[in-house]
Every structure is written in structure tokens, then in C-alpha cells.
Design a protein around this motif. Structure first.
Motif, PDB file in Angstrom:
ATOM      1  N   THR A   1     -20.473  79.031 -31.532  1.00 59.49           N
ATOM      2  CA  THR A   1     -19.812  79.090 -32.835  1.00 59.49           C
ATOM      3  C   THR A   1     -18.854  80.262 -33.000  1.00 59.49           C
ATOM      4  O   THR A   1     -18.042  80.262 -33.925  1.00 59.49           O
ATOM      5  N   SER A   2     -18.945  81.271 -32.134  1.00 56.35           N
ATOM      6  CA  SER A   2     -18.241  82.551 -32.303  1.00 56.35           C
ATOM      7  C   SER A   2     -18.722  83.300 -33.545  1.00 56.35           C
ATOM      8  O   SER A   2     -18.112  84.276 -33.953  1.00 56.35           O
ATOM      9  N   LYS A   3     -19.809  82.833 -34.149  1.00 55.07           N
ATOM     10  CA  LYS A   3     -20.418  83.531 -35.279  1.00 55.07           C
ATOM     11  C   LYS A   3     -21.762  84.109 -34.837  1.00 55.07           C
ATOM     12  O   LYS A   3     -22.321  83.727 -33.811  1.00 55.07           O
ATOM     13  N   TRP A   4     -22.282  85.021 -35.650  1.00 58.28           N
ATOM     14  CA  TRP A   4     -23.502  85.738 -35.321  1.00 58.28           C
ATOM     15  C   TRP A   4     -24.640  85.288 -36.223  1.00 58.28           C
ATOM     16  O   TRP A   4     -24.477  85.191 -37.443  1.00 58.28           O
ATOM     17  N   ALA A   5     -25.775  85.010 -35.625  1.00 58.70           N
ATOM     18  CA  ALA A   5     -26.961  84.653 -36.405  1.00 58.70           C
ATOM     19  C   ALA A   5     -27.638  85.924 -36.900  1.00 58.70           C
ATOM     20  O   ALA A   5     -27.726  86.924 -36.187  1.00 58.70           O
ATOM     21  N   ASN A   6     -28.101  85.873 -38.117  1.00 60.77           N
ATOM     22  CA  ASN A   6     -28.885  86.955 -38.703  1.00 60.77           C
ATOM     23  C   ASN A   6     -30.352  86.632 -38.448  1.00 60.77           C
ATOM     24  O   ASN A   6     -30.891  85.692 -39.012  1.00 60.77           O
TER      25      ASN A   6
ATOM     26  N   ASP B   1      -6.712  86.865 -39.857  1.00 63.34           N
ATOM     27  CA  ASP B   1      -6.919  85.671 -39.026  1.00 63.34           C
ATOM     28  C   ASP B   1      -6.444  85.870 -37.595  1.00 63.34           C
ATOM     29  O   ASP B   1      -6.671  85.014 -36.737  1.00 63.34           O
ATOM     30  N   ARG B   2      -5.803  87.003 -37.300  1.00 64.00           N
ATOM     31  CA  ARG B   2      -5.401  87.317 -35.923  1.00 64.00           C
ATOM     32  C   ARG B   2      -6.295  88.372 -35.285  1.00 64.00           C
ATOM     33  O   ARG B   2      -6.075  88.767 -34.140  1.00 64.00           O
ATOM     34  N   TRP B   3      -7.277  88.828 -36.031  1.00 64.12           N
ATOM     35  CA  TRP B   3      -8.225  89.762 -35.440  1.00 64.12           C
ATOM     36  C   TRP B   3      -9.059  89.058 -34.379  1.00 64.12           C
ATOM     37  O   TRP B   3      -9.122  87.835 -34.309  1.00 64.12           O
ATOM     38  N   VAL B   4      -9.744  89.846 -33.589  1.00 61.60           N
ATOM     39  CA  VAL B   4     -10.500  89.319 -32.449  1.00 61.60           C
ATOM     40  C   VAL B   4     -11.960  89.101 -32.839  1.00 61.60           C
ATOM     41  O   VAL B   4     -12.599  89.990 -33.423  1.00 61.60           O
ATOM     42  N   ASP B   5     -12.480  87.916 -32.522  1.00 60.75           N
ATOM     43  CA  ASP B   5     -13.908  87.678 -32.709  1.00 60.75           C
ATOM     44  C   ASP B   5     -14.699  88.584 -31.767  1.00 60.75           C
ATOM     45  O   ASP B   5     -14.350  88.745 -30.596  1.00 60.75           O
TER      46      ASP B   5
ATOM     47  N   ALA C   1     -35.670  81.875 -55.384  1.00 60.60           N
ATOM     48  CA  ALA C   1     -35.166  83.128 -55.948  1.00 60.60           C
ATOM     49  C   ALA C   1     -34.404  83.955 -54.918  1.00 60.60           C
ATOM     50  O   ALA C   1     -33.779  84.962 -55.271  1.00 60.60           O
ATOM     51  N   ALA C   2     -34.450  83.536 -53.664  1.00 61.42           N
ATOM     52  CA  ALA C   2     -33.807  84.301 -52.589  1.00 61.42           C
ATOM     53  C   ALA C   2     -32.407  83.753 -52.302  1.00 61.42           C
ATOM     54  O   ALA C   2     -32.069  82.632 -52.667  1.00 61.42           O
ATOM     55  N   LYS C   3     -31.611  84.585 -51.656  1.00 60.63           N
ATOM     56  CA  LYS C   3     -30.308  84.157 -51.147  1.00 60.63           C
ATOM     57  C   LYS C   3     -30.288  84.482 -49.662  1.00 60.63           C
ATOM     58  O   LYS C   3     -30.241  85.649 -49.274  1.00 60.63           O
ATOM     59  N   TYR C   4     -30.377  83.460 -48.848  1.00 58.12           N
ATOM     60  CA  TYR C   4     -30.477  83.656 -47.403  1.00 58.12           C
ATOM     61  C   TYR C   4     -29.086  83.740 -46.775  1.00 58.12           C
ATOM     62  O   TYR C   4     -28.165  83.035 -47.188  1.00 58.12           O
ATOM     63  N   MET C   5     -28.976  84.573 -45.757  1.00 54.89           N
ATOM     64  CA  MET C   5     -27.696  84.794 -45.081  1.00 54.89           C
ATOM     65  C   MET C   5     -27.896  84.674 -43.577  1.00 54.89           C
ATOM     66  O   MET C   5     -27.925  85.665 -42.857  1.00 54.89           O
ATOM     67  N   PRO C   6     -28.023  83.445 -43.071  1.00 54.07           N
ATOM     68  CA  PRO C   6     -28.364  83.265 -41.658  1.00 54.07           C
ATOM     69  C   PRO C   6     -27.196  83.373 -40.678  1.00 54.07           C
ATOM     70  O   PRO C   6     -27.417  83.469 -39.481  1.00 54.07           O
ATOM     71  N   LEU C   7     -25.955  83.353 -41.177  1.00 48.60           N
ATOM     72  CA  LEU C   7     -24.826  83.270 -40.256  1.00 48.60           C
ATOM     73  C   LEU C   7     -23.666  84.086 -40.811  1.00 48.60           C
ATOM     74  O   LEU C   7     -23.370  84.046 -42.011  1.00 48.60           O
ATOM     75  N   TYR C   8     -23.007  84.833 -39.921  1.00 48.49           N
ATOM     76  CA  TYR C   8     -21.872  85.643 -40.355  1.00 48.49           C
ATOM     77  C   TYR C   8     -20.879  85.790 -39.206  1.00 48.49           C
ATOM     78  O   TYR C   8     -21.199  85.545 -38.039  1.00 48.49           O
ATOM     79  N   ARG C   9     -19.669  86.181 -39.549  1.00 49.06           N
ATOM     80  CA  ARG C   9     -18.618  86.349 -38.541  1.00 49.06           C
ATOM     81  C   ARG C   9     -18.248  87.822 -38.449  1.00 49.06           C
ATOM     82  O   ARG C   9     -18.033  88.495 -39.469  1.00 49.06           O
ATOM     83  N   LEU C  10     -18.180  88.314 -37.230  1.00 52.44           N
ATOM     84  CA  LEU C  10     -17.771  89.694 -36.961  1.00 52.44           C
ATOM     85  C   LEU C  10     -16.415  89.677 -36.270  1.00 52.44           C
ATOM     86  O   LEU C  10     -16.206  88.949 -35.295  1.00 52.44           O
ATOM     87  N   LYS C  11     -15.501  90.483 -36.791  1.00 49.34           N
ATOM     88  CA  LYS C  11     -14.193  90.618 -36.159  1.00 49.34           C
ATOM     89  C   LYS C  11     -13.810  92.089 -36.090  1.00 49.34           C
ATOM     90  O   LYS C  11     -14.392  92.937 -36.773  1.00 49.34           O
ATOM     91  N   GLN C  12     -12.811  92.362 -35.262  1.00 48.30           N
ATOM     92  CA  GLN C  12     -12.240  93.698 -35.221  1.00 48.30           C
ATOM     93  C   GLN C  12     -10.751  93.577 -34.937  1.00 48.30           C
ATOM     94  O   GLN C  12     -10.321  92.647 -34.233  1.00 48.30           O
ATOM     95  N   PRO C  13      -9.952  94.483 -35.503  1.00 48.68           N
ATOM     96  CA  PRO C  13      -8.521  94.442 -35.214  1.00 48.68           C
ATOM     97  C   PRO C  13      -8.262  94.692 -33.731  1.00 48.68           C
ATOM     98  O   PRO C  13      -9.043  95.359 -33.056  1.00 48.68           O
ATOM     99  N   ARG C  14      -7.156  94.143 -33.256  1.00 44.22           N
ATOM    100  CA  ARG C  14      -6.780  94.429 -31.877  1.00 44.22           C
ATOM    101  C   ARG C  14      -6.396  95.900 -31.752  1.00 44.22           C
ATOM    102  O   ARG C  14      -6.018  96.537 -32.738  1.00 44.22           O
ATOM    103  N   PRO C  15      -6.495  96.476 -30.532  1.00 40.73           N
ATOM    104  CA  PRO C  15      -6.253  97.921 -30.381  1.00 40.73           C
ATOM    105  C   PRO C  15      -4.925  98.392 -30.947  1.00 40.73           C
ATOM    106  O   PRO C  15      -4.839  99.490 -31.505  1.00 40.73           O
TER     107      PRO C  15
END
Length: 298
Positions: free
Chosen positions: A18-23, A259-263, A225-239
Motif C-alpha cells: 500500500t505504501s502506507k504504514w499500519a499502526n 504530492d511530489r514528496w517521497v513515500d 467511543a473510540a476513534k481508531y487509526m490503523p493506517l497512515y501515510r508517511l512522506k518526506q520532502p526530497r533532499p
């Protein structure tokens, strides 16, 4: 088979499809604008701060780049969006899923209704991961030039860090990490109360998961009553994002929009079925020049 660092193995399997990160702990809050790093041994996010926090705003005021950016502006808030489907299924290779259509004709308070039922098959050739999210909701960082300016003005804090640009939350979740056992089983999400928007007679439903899994490791949550957050996307700008000083022509347009940052890829070497990091053989480091066919002496 005992998998070392089940969290990292599960996160690795999900990330690679998925290119996403599981919590690994979905009740633990992960928010858009969080920044930090990844704990290599566990694969979990190591939170350091959030760009929307008052503390970050204080640090921004002391930055040598003086921008009057007010994050209270609604246009700079994370973008919230409901999913078009009432559930999201993420699976690695070696997993087959089949949705069993549940009847929603009777959706009244104090009556148990089947909100979701899945038939699952794990082929057992290798460990596999599954994530099921009910009523997913998307939150993402807006693509606004002011957000880019804010991030670029804080290299002492944010350079080299990973930024959470998207979070998928949900009302209920189920995670499963299989071992090398072939298995077929069903998972069912039952609700007490209405499960469809068409029926609004009694407020939100309460949920309960049931599973027939005999092997592997399962986690689930269904607290209304909870709000679950099982999946998220991490990116970083290119150097190069950090190379231009402000004021140089060409710096801010397009200046690497989000949208041009790197996964962010896993920080560890490829994992074995047992979850151990596999050593990557560096032929040049070991003096094995014969491994190259580029003129090196044999």
C-alpha cells in the motif's frame, strides 16, 4: 513458527502493498501533521511533534524566516473526507477474501445486525497480513503553499524527519498476522443498533467482532467511543527541498508540493518469514570484485 517482532513483520507486509504504514496499536493517536521517525526494531512510529501544535507555533515564531502563517485558518486544516465504501480491506499476498453480503433489512435499536462478514483464506506458504476497517474516514494534509513554507522554514526541526500526510481512521478494525499455516475462517462484525444511514432511530451502533481464526495473531477494536487509526501515510520532502534558501528565484514554485514528496520506505533490510532482517551482501565491501561485470579485476 514464532515471528520476531510481529509488529514489524505486519507493518512491513502492509507497507509493501500500500505504501502506507499500519499502526500496530490503532487506539494510539496518530494525526496529520505529526513528525518523527520509525523505530527500526518494531516498525512503529516514534512521535516527536506536530506542526499544528502550540509548541511548534512557538518555535515557528523564533525561526529566522518570518512568515505570518496562521494555522487557525480553516483552509490550512487537515482535509476530512468520508470513504465512498463502508469498509476498507488491505491484504498482503497469500490472502484471499470474499465478502458475504449481509442483510440490512432489519436495522433497529437493540437488535443485533451483521454489519460485515468476510470469508478469509490464507494459503500458508508464508506469513500474511490482513487489515479490515469499518466506516473508514480519510484525513490529509492540504496542498497549500503556506504549509510548504511553514515546513521549509523549520529545517532544524523537520529536516530528516518523516511527516504524516494522511491518516485513515475508522469505527472498528480487525488485524490479522498469519503464520505459515494454511487456514480458512470467517470474521464477522456485528452491530447493535442501526448500521445504515437510512435508519436513524436510536443513534450510533455498538460493534462486536467475532473470528474463527485458530492460528496467527489477531487484534480488533470496536468501542463506539473510540476513534481508531490503523493506517497512515508517511512522506518526506526530497533532499533538494532543503537546499534552496528563501528568496532565490525558482524556490517556491513548484517547490516540491506534498504530492511530489517521497513515500517513506521501511528502514530495515528485507525480512525473512521469521521476521529477522536479512543481510544484504555488499560484494564491493567484501572485495568480491568478480561479482561485477564492469571491468573490475577478478
Amino acid at each position: 513458527m514464532k515471528i520476531k517482532y510481529e509488529s514489524r513483520k505486519y507493518i512491513d507486509l502492509i507497507q509493501r502493498v500500500t505504501s502506507k504504514w499500519a499502526n500496530w496499536d490503532p487506539p494510539r493517536k496518530i494525526a496529520v501533521g505529526d513528525y518523527g521517525t520509525i523505530i527500526n526494531e518494531t516498525g512503529e512510529f516514534d512521535w516527536e511533534g506536530n506542526i499544528y501544535s502550540p509548541h511548534f507555533q512557538e518555535q515557528l515564531q523564533s525561526s529566522k524566516y518570518k512568515f505570518d502563517i496562521n494555522l487557525a485558518d480553516p483552509a490550512l486544516h487537515p482535509i476530512e473526507q468520508e470513504a465512498s465504501d463502508d469498509h476498507l480491506i488491505v491484504k498482503s499476498w497469500s490472502v484471499t477474501t470474499k465478502e458475504v453480503k449481509a442483510s440490512t433489512e432489519v436495522t433497529v435499536p437493540d437488535v443485533v445486525n451483521v454489519a460485515l462478514k468476510l470469508d478469509l483464506q490464507f494459503d500458508g506458504n508464508k506469513p500474511a497480513a490482513l487489515l479490515v476497517m469499518y466506516k473508514p474516514r480519510y484525513s490529509s494534509l492540504p496542498s497549500d503553499e503556506r504549509i510548504i513554507k511553514l515546513i521549509k522554514s523549520m529545517p532544524d526541526i523537520l529536516k530528516g524527519k518523516y511527516i504524516v500526510t494522511e491518516v485513515i481512521s475508522c469505527a472498528a478494525y480487525m488485524m490479522h498476522l498469519s503464520d505459515q499455516q494454511a487456514e480458512k475462517f470467517s470474521v464477522t462484525l456485528k452491530a447493535v443498533g442501526p448500521v445504515t444511514p437510512a435508519t436513524n432511530a436510536g443513534g450510533a451502533a455498538s460493534f462486536t467482532w467475532s473470528s474463527e481464526a485458530a492460528y496467527g495473531l489477531s487484534r480488533q477494536g470496536s468501542d463506539p467511543a473510540a476513534k481508531y487509526m490503523p493506517l497512515y501515510r508517511l512522506k518526506q520532502p526530497r533532499p533538494k527541498f532543503w537546499e534552496w534558501p528563501f528568496g532565490h528565484r525558482g524556490d517556491e514554485n513548484p517547490n516540491d508540493p506534498i504530492d511530489r514528496w517521497v513515500d517513506v520506505d521501511p528502514t530495515w533490510n528485507p525480512l525473512s518469514d521469521e521476521g529477522e532482517e536479512q543481510e544484504i551482501y555488499d560484494a564491493e565491501m567484501h572485495g568480491d570484485f568478480g561479482a561485477f561485470n564492469d571491468g573490475y579485476p577478478e
